[in-house]
Design an enzyme around this catalytic site. Sequence first.
Site, PDB file in Angstrom:
ATOM      1  NE  ARG A  73     -22.610  15.467  10.653  1.00  0.00           N
ATOM      2  CZ  ARG A  73     -23.259  14.796  11.006  1.00  0.00           C
ATOM      3  NH1 ARG A  73     -24.410  14.389  11.002  1.00  0.00           N
ATOM      4  NH2 ARG A  73     -22.314  14.815  12.634  1.00  0.00           N
ATOM      5  CG  ASP A 306     -23.998   7.418  14.102  1.00  0.00           C
ATOM      6  OD1 ASP A 306     -24.091   8.008  13.385  1.00  0.00           O
ATOM      7  OD2 ASP A 306     -24.561   7.066  15.381  1.00  0.00           O
TER       8      ASP A 306
HETATM    9  O1  DOR Z   1     -25.313  10.275  17.871  1.00  0.00           O
HETATM   10  C1  DOR Z   1     -25.840  10.435  16.518  1.00  0.00           C
HETATM   11  N1  DOR Z   1     -25.373  12.040  15.884  1.00  0.00           N
HETATM   12  N2  DOR Z   1     -27.047  10.217  16.682  1.00  0.00           N
HETATM   13  C2  DOR Z   1     -27.519  10.324  15.939  1.00  0.00           C
HETATM   14  O2  DOR Z   1     -28.607  10.131  15.409  1.00  0.00           O
HETATM   15  C3  DOR Z   1     -27.459  11.551  14.555  1.00  0.00           C
HETATM   16  C4  DOR Z   1     -26.350  11.756  14.949  1.00  0.00           C
HETATM   17  C5  DOR Z   1     -25.388  13.332  13.787  1.00  0.00           C
HETATM   18  O3  DOR Z   1     -25.883  13.038  12.813  1.00  0.00           O
HETATM   19  O4  DOR Z   1     -25.125  13.518  13.912  1.00  0.00           O
HETATM   20 ZN    ZN Z   2     -26.266   7.992  12.601  1.00  0.00          ZN
END
Ligand code: DOR
Ligand code: ZN
Length: 448
Positions: A73, A306
């Site tokens: 972020r 992720d």
């Molecule tokens: O769960 C997710 N969060 N999938 C995504 O593709 C984007 C990510 C996010 O940037 O929050």
């Molecule tokens: Zn992601």
Amino acid sequence: MRRAGGSPSSLDLLVSGRLYIGGSLVEAAVGVEDGKVVWVGKPSLAPPAEERIEAGDGVVVLPGMVDMHVHMRDLGESDKEDWFTGTLSALAGGVTFVADMPNNVPPMRSVEDLELKEAEAARKAVVDYGFYLGFPRDVGELARAAEFGVVGMKLYPRDLLEEALAAVLREAARLDLPVVVHAEDPLILRAAEAALTKDVVLHGKLRPPEAEAQAVRTLSYLAASLGFRLHVTHVSSLEALRAVAAAKAAAKVTADTAIHYLCLDEGAVGRLGGIAKVNPPLRSRRDVEALRLAIRSGLLDAVVTDHAPHRREEKLSEAYDAIPPGFPGLELCLPLLVTLIAEGALLLRALDLYSSAPARLLAVPKGEIAVGRDADLVLLNVRERWRVRGDELRSKAKYTPFEGFEVRGRVAKVFVRGTLAYDGGELLVEKGFGRRYSPARGEGGALG
Ligand code: DOR
Ligand code: ZN
């Protein structure tokens, strides 16, 4: 400490104990000089060193983990996470390299955008990092981004509808730039949304496995015809795994899954609501088992977090569309993997998928205790069991769908490039210690 006559006279640092090398734990020592591994061998044969550390009983020495899919972020979303809190979170999880996604505010569509990110990361990061480019502002931007040193390009579902898609992918092929894809077919998603009520308990049906499998098929068709390196990220379902297996037979395709798909099923959404909302969604038990099998059998090439922090208030929203998908993961992935290994769900060498394998995919000199690599080392206390608590996370997102889980393995010390950066929960390096890495193309690291 200098070398005399080509052999090290005295090392900067020697770490000995049970080391994770070549997929197993062996009694060995690793010698470090100028931030690099320069010697690996039997402890009894070790050269002299200025500093010696012995990993005691119950402690193993791992390479620094490499996470090829995180969201730090910052910029317009520094309320969710910034480069300091995000990379501190990585350090606490034994992760010494993160590859950051481009869906920022503003989105990373040009080198100018990436330079904005670089300015923040360079001031705040405490581990090393690389950047992905998003769908480029124009085709020419790809060559500039490759020159800048991105680790790859990332495509999101909506990008599959871009008119310039084929031209961009052809250019990625020419530049030999890895293309990491969030595979969910946008038309199937749209159709499912039109047919169903938008309720978080229906999240898995609003984004069905078929959408994922279809996107894998489309992309692998494009990869086979245009010749770019396709990497499918966060595979969540058996259907998509089958599509990945077929794709691998036809083209140069690699794939990863995220740790939550290996540990949690759709039941978590029923229990936790929006906290467990993630894209793609958590699936059935059958999918969890299929993904574990895909790791054991070698079908999957990497594991990622992720790491996707959002503000708690947003995650607790009533309206489906107001709940952003994702949650933090960097501090928990290694202990969760160690726990799955201890339970027999994964083999020890699954650790490669969160270290040496992604390092090779991204062509960065990390993820392995081997001569020539960065001296990124994690001392992990494998005897320790602890209970996950969201409010103890270093991430700004102080919640997790793993709340209350009992996990094994506590990160005790982390060395980054030979420097002790984290010790017993304490940060020992300054903000800005982390460095950006560009892939070392053509040096035997590339994706393949
Ligand atoms: O769960 C997710 N969060 N999938 C995504 O593709 C984007 C990510 C996010 O940037 O929050
Ligand atoms: Zn992601």
